[in-house]
Scaffold this motif. Structure first.
Motif, PDB file in Angstrom:
ATOM      1  N   THR A  37       0.798  -1.227   0.000  1.00 43.47           N
ATOM      2  CA  THR A  37       0.000   0.000   0.000  1.00 43.47           C
ATOM      3  C   THR A  37       0.831   1.277   0.000  1.00 43.47           C
ATOM      4  OG1 THR A  37      -0.118  -0.116   2.424  1.00 43.47           O
ATOM      5  CG2 THR A  37      -1.923  -1.123   1.172  1.00 43.47           C
ATOM      6  N   ILE A  80      -6.811   2.195  -0.894  1.00 42.38           N
ATOM      7  CA  ILE A  80      -5.959   1.555   0.110  1.00 42.38           C
ATOM      8  C   ILE A  80      -6.720   0.456   0.834  1.00 42.38           C
ATOM      9  CG2 ILE A  80      -4.762   1.937   2.299  1.00 42.38           C
ATOM     10  CD1 ILE A  80      -4.047   4.747   1.231  1.00 42.38           C
ATOM     11  N   GLN A  86      -7.171  -2.397  -1.555  1.00 41.65           N
ATOM     12  CA  GLN A  86      -5.903  -3.119  -1.739  1.00 41.65           C
ATOM     13  C   GLN A  86      -5.655  -4.065  -0.574  1.00 41.65           C
ATOM     14  OE1 GLN A  86      -3.843  -3.299  -4.219  1.00 41.65           O
ATOM     15  NE2 GLN A  86      -1.699  -3.190  -3.648  1.00 41.65           N
TER      16      GLN A  86
END
Length: 758
Positions: free
Chosen positions: A366, A402, A405
């Protein structure tokens, strides 16, 4: 008109001839003429479709061949994580894949047959397999290529998914086809009941694989930066040795140890190695296996109706089905092998325990998104409210990305638990085997005697590059990497230039002939071309093979030795002499050598007794000198600005020949006619060997330079080339080191050929 329309019109005419046929019926049948005509036209348009199907099968076959080539490459080099060397992600491969996926994106052609439906489903399964194989290939791309190819792959996958969804809606891919309403065998068709759910599963897997590719790309961008930092630190450690800073004193053992260190760094720091060991790669292997199982189920469902192809593709649909089925079976091997190999590379109790914690997301997954989130946007002339809106939108979007992910990584780790449990069982069995072996050893029974390499592995472990500080590479993996390096060296040793070694073995400490002052000859030659070995080698070889009464086998042996040596001379010159002046001379030497070696000519003049009256060595030298002088004069008389590359090449080659022949004739004074061709041939061969030794003295430095590459994607290939070069020249380097070199400073040995006339 087509045959169907002609037959239909003939029947209408026949009906009109009957008096008892109602006129209304005939008019009604005539209204269907346009429908028959359109059907006839459609049949003519669909005639090339079987050959289009063959085109699809050939595109699939090209993909399969590339996948198999990667499999063989991985097995041959003992890389069970199977790096992508041939089946990579680029414009060419994406174009071929797009052709192979013609069936899933075909919206207009109906697929009523069992084989037709199975081929369309099989294409989606084959696409899942190819995407799983392509995942490590992302690491071979730089940042710009990575973004563009991910976008291109995304467009292709989304196009397939959207088109398949449309076909599910319209019934082209469905459990009910209108054609089966008029078919007595409808209820015997088994694949039609499962077409829609299998297609939906394939669509979901394609989307999952696309998301994994995008998430892996984000991790690759950051992981390359981390690996690069650790590589630079390890590179400084490797170069701290004082002997490495004095290239002239590099021993073969020292340079071999250096290449071995860089091989460990390049292998463990390879971005493909990281990608193949990642959670997304492991999950893609599982998905590939599931897609292949579905493909096998589809084949089993239609195994009794392989002749049922009713689409416009006709018999080619069966060819596509079989080809892509083979591709799915073969293509699943690499992703699954990567999955289990990645686990075995880092296999330890600590590593397994850490990976059981699937909710732990490493920072490199990330970090790229966090960097984008914290970066400032380049605003132009816009209002403050608009800037605030854009900044808030950016923060919201990237925060969502984020979180998404992290969710993908956790999901991939959960999927990866499936092979982890299998590996745990294997690991437990291995531990039991070690325990039993130690028990037998305690009683004096030795089952397998393993070599002691703990100290060596401890030294090499300093050069292992890992993304995580707490990660440890399994000892067996380090041994496997070291063994692969030894295999490269041993394999290269079998390709040593034996003719060059015969030529160099006659060299003993730069000895010189009494009749010819070779120091002055080489000094004069190198006044205008310092540190260039190829041109004097070609010039001296030209003189040697032009001498009369020399046995053919001796000439052939010299040509073979020089031919083998020119390969290494070119490598040295390309590495150490990269200036424009040197490049021009090197190109001239390469062009001249091609003419000398292949055609036995020098600037268009035949060698081996070039003129009828030249029967002695002195006469040959005089002829070469005069011919070269005339060429130089003729070229210099022209306008220098108007000279082309050919004129420069002639000028450089002729000048070299003139200087050498003039110096040899001058050194011999008035006794040139008394020199026998055999004696002059020996002297020229000795000078050639001297220059080879002078040049090859630089090989350790060249090998050390090749070990270090600034591009992370090409680093492993560069170290491989260095190891290959070391293995091929190891015996020559030992011969040179055992010889008595002139008393020169270590720095002077790098360009020892410059000092021959000092």
């Amino acid at each position: 008109m087509g045959p169907d329309l002609i037959e239909y019109l003939r029947l209408l005419q026949q009906l009109k001839s009957y008096n008892n046929v109602p006129t209304e019926l005939i008019y009604s049948l005539q209204s269907y003429t346009s429908i028959v005509y359109r059907s006839d036209v459609q049949n003519r348009f669909s005639e090339p479709m079987p050959w289009i199907g063959i085109y699809i099968a050939l595109a699939s076959l090209f993909c399969i061949i590339a996948i198999v080539a990667d499999l063989l490459h991985g097995l041959r080099n003992r890389k069970l994580w199977f790096p992508c060397k041939y089946f990579t992600l680029n414009a060419a491969s994406l174009s071929v894949i797009a052709i192979a996926m013609k069936l899933p994106v075909d919206l207009n052609n109906s697929m009523p047959g069992d084989v037709d439906q199975a081929a369309k489903l099989g294409s989606m399964g084959f696409m899942c397999t190819m995407m799983s194989n392509l995942l490590p290939a992302l690491a071979t791309l730089d940042s710009k290529e990575l973004v563009t190819n991910i976008i291109a792959l995304g467009v292709l996958v989304i196009t397939i998914v959207v088109n398949v969804c449309i076909q599910i809606k319209t019934g082209v891919v469905s459990s009910i086809e209108v054609w089966y309403l008029f078919d007595d065998d409808y209820y015997s068709n088994s694949v039609s009941y499962y077409t829609m759910p299998i297609a939906i599963i394939y669509v979901a897997m394609l989307l999952m694989l696309l998301i994994m590719h995008a998430c892996s790309a984000l991790a690759i961008l950051k992981s390359k930066q981390i690996l690069e930092m650790k590589y630079q630190a390890a590179h400084e450690t490797a170069m701290k040795d004082k002997e490495l800073q004095q290239p002239g004193r590099l021993s073969v053992d020292k340079i071999k140890q250096l290449v071995s260190n860089y091989w460990i760094m390049a292998s463990t720091g390879n971005p493909q190695f990281f990608t193949a060991c990642s959670a997304t790669s492991c999950a893609s292997g599982v998905i590939s296996a599931i897609s292949t199982v579905l493909h096998v189920i589809v084949i089993l469902l239609i195994v009794g109706s392989l002749g049922d192809f009713r689409s416009d593709y006709k018999w080619s649909a069966l060819v596509i089905l079989i080809t892509q089925f083979i591709g799915s079976i073969v293509g699943t091997m690499a992703p699954l092998s990567r999955c289990f190999a990645a686990l075995s590379f880092k296999l330890s109790i600590k590593w397994i325990w850490n990976n059981m914690n699937v909710f732990k997301v490493e920072s490199y997954w990330t970090q790229t998104l966090y960097d984008l989130k914290e970066s400032t946007m380049p605003f132009l002339s816009c209002s403050r409210k608009f800037k605030i809106l854009l900044e808030n939108t950016k923060v919201i979007v990237l925060s969502f990305c984020i979180g998404f992910q992290k969710t993908v990584v956790v999901t991939c780790k959960m999927i990866g638990l499936i092979p982890i449990f299998i590996v745990i069982c294997i690991f437990i069995c291995s531990c039991c085997w070690k325990w039993l072996k130690s028990m037998f050893n305690a009683f004096g029974i030795v089952l397998i005697k393993e070599p002691e390499q703990h100290e060596t592995n401890k030294i090499l472990s300093h050069y292992v590059l890992q993304l995580q500080e707490d990660a440890e590479l399994a000892e067996r993996t380090l041994k496997r990497i070291s063994y692969s390096f030894e295999r490269i060296i041993k394999k290269a040793e079998k390709q040593q230039p034996y003719n060059l070694m015969k030529l160099v073995e006659g060299y003993r400490g730069f000895r010189r002939a009494e009749k010819f002052d070779s120091h002055h000859v080489l000094s004069l030659l190198l006044e205008e071309s310092p540190s260039c070995w190829s041109l004097p080698l070609v010039t001296l070889t030209t003189m040697a093979i032009s001498l009369p009464n020399i046995k053919k086998d001796r000439v052939d042996c010299l040509l073979s030795g020089v031919s083998e040596g020119m390969v290494y001379v070119t490598i040295v010159e390309d590495s150490l002499n990269a200036t424009d002046d040197h490049v021009i001379i090197q190109k001239a030497a390469q062009t001249l050598w091609l003419e000398v070696e292949i055609y036995q000519k020098w600037l268009g003049n035949k060698l081996r007794k070039p003129v009828p009256l030249a029967n002695t060595a002195g006469q040959i030298l005089l002829w070469l000198r005069d011919t070269a002088k005339n060429m130089v004069t003729r070229v210099e008389s022209r306008d220098t600005k108007g000279q082309n590359d050919s004129s420069k090449f002639w000028s450089i080659s002729a000048s070299s020949m003139y200087r050498i022949t003039e110096m040899i004739l001058h050194s011999n004074h008035a006794h040139v006619d008394k020199v026998s061709p055999e004696e002059l041939f020996e002297q020229l061969s000795s000078m050639i060997a001297d220059i080879f030794v002078a040049c090859l003295t630089n090989l350790p430095q060249v090998i050390a330079m090749k070990c270090h590459s600034s591009e992370i994607e090409k680093r492993e290939a560069s170290v491989y080339a260095a190891a290959q070069l070391l293995g091929e020249t190891m015996q020559i380097l030992n011969t040179i080191q055992d010889s008595e070199l002139p008393s020169l400073n270590p720095d002077d040995l790098v360009f020892i050929v410059d000092k021959l006339g000092a």
